[in-house]
Design an enzyme around this catalytic site. Sequence first.
Site, mmCIF file in Angstrom:
data_model
loop_
_atom_site.group_PDB
_atom_site.id
_atom_site.type_symbol
_atom_site.label_atom_id
_atom_site.label_comp_id
_atom_site.label_asym_id
_atom_site.label_seq_id
_atom_site.Cartn_x
_atom_site.Cartn_y
_atom_site.Cartn_z
ATOM 1 N N CYS A 81 0.858 -1.252 0.018
ATOM 2 C CA CYS A 81 0.085 0.053 -0.065
ATOM 3 C C CYS A 81 0.854 1.363 -0.097
ATOM 4 O O CYS A 81 0.155 2.385 0.054
ATOM 5 C CB CYS A 81 -1.136 0.089 1.105
ATOM 6 S SG CYS A 81 -0.201 0.221 2.927
ATOM 7 N N CYS A 150 12.031 -8.620 12.599
ATOM 8 C CA CYS A 150 12.394 -9.416 11.526
ATOM 9 C C CYS A 150 11.236 -9.339 10.456
ATOM 10 O O CYS A 150 10.369 -10.158 10.439
ATOM 11 C CB CYS A 150 12.572 -11.038 12.070
ATOM 12 S SG CYS A 150 13.058 -12.156 10.905
#
Length: 168
Positions: A81, A150
């Site tokens: 997005c 991560c």
Amino acid sequence: MKYLIIALTIIAAIGCKTSTTELAQNDTQEKVYEIQKSDAQWKAELTPAQYDVLRRAGTERPHTSPLNKQYAAGTLICAACNAPVYDNANKFDSGTGWPSYDQAIEGQVERDVDYKIGYARTELKCNTCGSHLGHEFNDGPSDTTGKRHCINGVALAFIPEGEAIPAL
């Protein structure tokens, strides 16, 4: 006085019960994201690897992302997005094979609970479209937040400092 204490106790108990009920109802409501698309739209707009990670919470293979060694000044945006999610100044080499950051841009990444591998992990999702980015662990740099975000590199796009961030 005795009746006043009893009345206050009853009122407090009713108030606590209502709050607990309201919380339980809120927990079951699905979040509405600013950017919403159908599954078919996501499939059409994302690469197969991006779709797997961002929309199906998959994981890319370690050591495959060019972002692992990207340390230039800039912003990482959600590949689904274009919402800014990480400042590259917060990147560190975790040695795990995935791009790692000690914190997200404030308010841009939400935490959720993920049980996909049999135990609870903190899932990190784009707060604008709900796409899966990665997971948070408590083994990050102790001199900053102590957190390690991560992140799947395929879930991000790098925008160098000074370049305009694309519109949502």
